[in-house]
Design a protein around this motif. Structure first.
Motif, short mmCIF file in Angstrom:
data_model
loop_
_atom_site.label_atom_id
_atom_site.label_comp_id
_atom_site.label_asym_id
_atom_site.label_seq_id
_atom_site.Cartn_x
_atom_site.Cartn_y
_atom_site.Cartn_z
N ARG A 1 0.98 -1.27 -0.18
CA ARG A 1 0.06 -0.02 0.03
C ARG A 1 0.74 1.20 0.02
N MET A 2 0.13 2.35 -0.26
CA MET A 2 1.12 3.87 -0.51
C MET A 2 0.67 4.63 0.49
N GLU A 3 0.16 4.09 1.66
CA GLU A 3 -0.12 5.19 2.65
C GLU A 3 1.06 5.51 3.45
N ASN A 4 1.03 6.86 3.67
CA ASN A 4 2.18 7.61 4.24
C ASN A 4 3.85 7.04 3.55
N LEU A 5 3.66 6.98 2.19
CA LEU A 5 4.82 6.29 1.66
C LEU A 5 5.92 7.48 1.80
N PHE A 6 5.76 8.54 1.41
CA PHE A 6 6.92 9.41 1.28
C PHE A 6 7.70 9.56 2.69
N ILE A 7 6.86 9.85 3.68
CA ILE A 7 7.80 10.08 4.86
C ILE A 7 7.04 9.98 6.19
N ASN A 8 7.34 9.21 7.09
CA ASN A 8 6.20 9.30 8.42
C ASN A 8 6.81 10.09 9.51
N ARG A 9 5.92 10.77 10.24
CA ARG A 9 6.33 11.62 11.19
C ARG A 9 7.31 11.17 12.00
N PHE A 10 7.90 11.85 12.05
CA PHE A 10 9.01 11.18 12.74
C PHE A 10 9.45 12.01 13.99
N PHE B 1 24.48 20.31 2.07
CA PHE B 1 24.20 18.71 2.74
C PHE B 1 22.90 18.51 3.22
N HIS B 2 22.32 19.35 3.58
CA HIS B 2 20.87 19.23 4.04
C HIS B 2 19.96 18.92 2.80
N VAL B 3 20.24 19.62 1.70
CA VAL B 3 19.33 19.69 0.45
C VAL B 3 19.68 18.20 -0.21
N HIS B 4 21.16 17.76 -0.20
CA HIS B 4 21.53 16.58 -0.71
C HIS B 4 20.74 15.23 0.25
N GLN B 5 20.99 15.36 1.46
CA GLN B 5 20.31 14.31 2.18
C GLN B 5 18.88 13.87 1.99
N THR B 6 18.25 14.99 2.11
CA THR B 6 16.56 15.16 2.22
C THR B 6 16.01 14.94 0.93
N ILE B 7 16.73 15.84 0.02
CA ILE B 7 15.94 15.82 -1.28
C ILE B 7 16.51 15.02 -2.48
N THR B 8 17.97 15.27 -2.69
CA THR B 8 18.50 14.55 -3.67
C THR B 8 18.79 13.08 -3.60
N HIS B 9 18.96 12.73 -2.43
CA HIS B 9 19.33 11.49 -1.92
C HIS B 9 17.85 10.57 -1.71
N LEU B 10 17.31 11.11 -0.48
CA LEU B 10 16.06 10.41 0.05
C LEU B 10 15.03 10.46 -0.85
N LEU B 11 14.53 11.64 -1.15
CA LEU B 11 13.18 11.75 -2.02
C LEU B 11 13.39 11.34 -3.28
N MET C 1 10.89 19.75 4.46
CA MET C 1 11.52 20.17 3.20
C MET C 1 11.03 19.15 2.12
N VAL C 2 10.73 18.07 2.53
CA VAL C 2 10.28 16.94 1.40
C VAL C 2 8.89 17.52 0.95
N GLN C 3 7.93 17.85 1.84
CA GLN C 3 6.70 18.64 1.46
C GLN C 3 6.95 19.72 0.26
N ARG C 4 7.93 20.57 0.54
CA ARG C 4 8.07 21.70 -0.13
C ARG C 4 8.72 21.24 -1.63
N ALA C 5 9.44 20.17 -1.53
CA ALA C 5 10.27 19.81 -2.52
C ALA C 5 9.39 18.97 -3.62
N MET C 6 8.11 18.51 -3.21
CA MET C 6 7.48 17.65 -4.06
C MET C 6 6.88 18.56 -5.43
#
Length: 633
Positions: free
Chosen positions: A144-153, A319-329, A395-400
């Motif tokens: 299933r794709m519920e909460n796929l992109f990132i959970n609240r962490f 570094f922050h943009v790389h880790q969260t957007i370029t790499h993770l997302l 960041m992920v929400q914005r980058a979408m």
């Protein structure tokens, strides 16, 4: 009575064998056999790496064998089993292969089809159509794709380092490596600029076609950096000015999970210049988005530590943009979208499933582990990164909004940033090697598509394929038209491009932004995961002591170093691009296409190796022999 020879291959990985009872029955066009226990007296069946053969005699002719049913029942305790494949020799001497290549866990029945790839239109027999439908129904409940992109962490090691040399205490020096060269040259403008082209985040730099109003830099400010006796505006017109804008970070909440340590973020704008040697160097840095007296533009002509701290802020932001957007997302989570859609909508017999399954290997598992250990509450992001505590979610929400289909098409993404000219920008190896690998993958996918789809109409009328593409659009991209992701594919060319996006993202793009993390981020002043003082608001006040106190403390430095080391390692028994040891395809034309693919990749390896012989800083992240097939780390 008819007799069949059944050959069963067990995987060679650890704990692949089983002591459970294994039963087999054959389903043919003329009937179904009884259930047979596969067991040889005084013999340990289904050991790790074993290939075992059994004679199965049936009461009557079964006709053409359509399915093989495997039942696993516990012997003492449930004992998982990795089944590679089953080969069947019929009474007429024909051989039929039934690929499995998966773990069988618990008391369960698994139904296998022969290895020939089939589109839905090719299955006219009721039992095969029913098997196809049931397989997808089961998978759609499971994936299933519920909460796929990132959970609240941490309160340990919160003291500052004494000076830059003090960071060497945790820095693992390996002679002649990129990481040691970074340690020795990180303060230099050439090294700073080079990383935007060939570091682990080479996707942000773009050609500047117009100076933004929010960066009020003038010719007088940067005159000492310009080498062509032109004004700044003329340099822009000639294509010599580049820009990296970290607007995404503006207003993101900094980590507040540790009340004992204040942490800060910035949203810099960095202007870069292509000098007469065709090297990229920084010429102006503004540390936040809104210009003003308390947001000065830092320049190479400023005091040494003013300029150095401004560059460190840019490196931290990168570094922050790389880790969260370029790499993770844009690699991990996007590949998970493709993988889940594949499992939900394509049966194992479908040629596109067979093509893609190697490229989603372990992706869902590694992303689950990341949600549990890295980006969860109290995970590594919270412990070590200034974007922990929820900033990474923002960041992920914005980058979408910038996650578009076109941005995943490598040649288009390069052009969109104005970085396509090899003559103008000769040292952009990420671009050069990426285009070679993209074209090799595109050629391969086009060959496979042409084998199974004789025309565009067959593509358009394949319901399972269309459901796969639509699943990505509806659930992965939340039905956003602005994403540019297609709801359907209507031609063989479009399908080939789509498959190239899937494979390139999971393999080459992930390799380019993942496996250089230790090289470029292990020297902490070059990629600080957090900053413990706000950006400077004036010039002429920065000291070396202030810089050291701004950099991460000892504890966060150790967390960071351990993370980038682990993330940069290949898996044991890694499968690299072009390696398909699991033979989901059995047809000769596809195997020949795979062989041509491997040959093309080997040629790219040679080209890259020859270029790197002459480089003090070799670029090898997109050499196919270093590109894993899937996102698995």
């Amino acid at each position: 009575m008819p007799s069949y020879t059944v050959t069963v291959a067990t995987g060679s990985q650890w704990f692949a064998g089983t002591d459970d009872y294994i039963y087999l029955s054959l389903v043919g066009s003329a009937g179904c056999s009884e259930k047979h226990l596969l067991d040889k007296p005084f013999y340990n069946d289904f050991e790790r790496g074993a290939v075992d053969s059994y004679d199965v005699t049936v009461d009557e002719e079964l006709g053409e064998i359509q399915l093989v049913r495997i039942e696993k029942r516990k012997y003492w305790l449930n004992d998982d089993w990795y089944l590679k494949y089953i080969t069947l020799k019929t009474p007429h001497g024909d051989y039929i292969e039934f690929p499995c290549y998966r773990w069988i866990t618990g008391d369960v029945e698994v139904v296998l089809r022969d290895g020939r790839a089939k589109l839905a239109r090719d299955d006219q027999i009721h039992i095969l159509k029913q098997h196809r439908r049931k397989e997808l129904e089961t998978r759609q409940k499971q994936y299933r794709m519920e909460n796929l992109f990132i959970n609240r962490f941490m309160h340990m090691f919160q003291s500052s380092w004494n000076d830059f040399a003090d960071f060497e205490k945790i820095f693992v020096k390996i002679s002649n490596t990129i990481s040691e060269r970074v340690m020795n040259h990180w303060q230099e403008d050439l090294m700073f600029g080079y990383q935007f082209l060939n570091g682990c985040n080479p996707v942000l730099i773009r050609r500047c076609t117009e100076l933004p109003e929010k960066l009020p830099v003038t010719t007088e400010m940067v005159e000492c950096s310009l080498e062509r006796q032109l004004s700044l505006e003329q340099e822009v017109q000639q294509g010599n000015i580049f820009i990296v804008d970290f607007e995404l970070l503006d207003g993101i909440d900094a980590n507040k999970t540790d009340p004992c340590t204040l942490q800060f973020l910035a949203a810099p704008i960095c202007l870069l210049y292509k000098n007469l040697a065709n090297k990229i160097v920084p010429i102006a840095i503004q540390l936040n988005q809104i210009p003003g007296d308390e947001n000065p533009i830092f320049l190479p002509s400023d005091a040494k530590y003013d300029w150095l701290l401004a560059k460190i802020w840019v490196r931290s932001s990168d570094f922050h943009v790389h880790q969260t957007i370029t790499h993770l997302l844009r690699t991990h989570l996007v590949s998970e979208v493709f993988g889940i859609a594949m499992y939900r909508q394509l049966p194992a017999v479908h040629p596109i499933f067979k093509l893609l399954v190697a490229h989603v290997r372990f992706t869902i598992a590694i992303n689950t582990k990341a949600r549990e250990q890295l980006i969860c509450e109290c995970g590594l992001f919270d412990k070590a990164n200034a974007t922990g505590g929820g900033g990474h979610v923002q960041m992920v929400q914005r980058a979408m909004k910038d996650l578009t289909y076109a941005s995943l098409c490598f040649p288009e993404a390069i052009k969109a940033r104005g970085m396509e000219s090899k003559e103008d920008i000769p040292y952009y190896f990420y671009r050069d090697d990426g285009l070679l690998v993209w074209e090799a993958i595109r050629t391969f996918t086009a060959e496979v598509v042409d084998i199974y789809y004789e025309g565009d109409q067959v593509v358009e009328e394949d319901p399972e394929l269309q459901d796969f593409v639509n699943d990505v659009y509806v659930y992965g991209m939340r039905g956003r038209k602005s994403s540019g992701f297609p709801k359907s594919v209507k031609s063989r060319e479009q399908l080939s491009e789509y498959l190239t996006v899937v494979i390139f993202t999971a393999s080459a793009q992930h390799a380019a932004v993942n496996f250089g993390q230790y090289d470029w981020c292990s020297w902490i002043p070059n990629a600080p995961p957090t900053m413990r003082a706000p950006p400077p608001t004036a010039k002429g006040v920065v000291t070396i002591e202030q810089i050291v106190d701004t950099l991460p403390d000892r504890g966060r430095s150790c967390w960071h170093l351990g993370a980038v080391w682990a993330l940069s390692q290949f898996q044991e028994n890694e499968l690299f691009l072009g390696m398909y040891p699991e033979e989901h395809f059995i047809e000769k034309p596809v195997k020949e296409a795979m062989a041509r693919f491997r040959k093309n990749l080997e040629a790219i390896v040679s080209v890259i190796a020859e270029r790197n012989k002459k480089k003090q800083l070799p670029y090898y992240y997109l050499s196919p022999d270093r590109i894993p097939n899937s996102v698995a780390i």
